[in-house]
Write a protein that holds these residues in place. Sequence first.
Motif: not given
Length: 116
Positions: A13-17, A66, A83-86, A89, A114
């Motif tokens: 999910q968005a925000g995960e790494s 990031r 990090n902080d995947l969008q 990405d 993502v």
Amino acid sequence: QVQLVESGGGRVQAGESLRLSCVAPRSVFTAVEIGWWREAQGKQREWVATVLIDGRRRYAQDFEGRFAITMDKGKNGGDLQMNDLQLDDTGVYFCTAKDIYDNSYWGRGTQVTVSL
């Protein structure tokens, strides 16, 4: 050419790494440079980051701060910490390696997806 093997991709999910890894299982070379590229569907392959054997690192502007690239000299590969995947990405991430003769090697890629 020697093929590299990427791993660590998946669906997040968005925000995960995620942490991607790259190795050369049957290496016949000594890597002096490791890089990562990505290819989104319908887009050109773009450069993400590069690390040299002396530790110098370079990032594309969109990823600096990031993403973090590291080299594993023993495996002729390395990792890419994301990090902080969008959503943007999403794509196939490829590992590259160069030896002292400037030969280049590529892996088959690992999928990163993502979603919201």
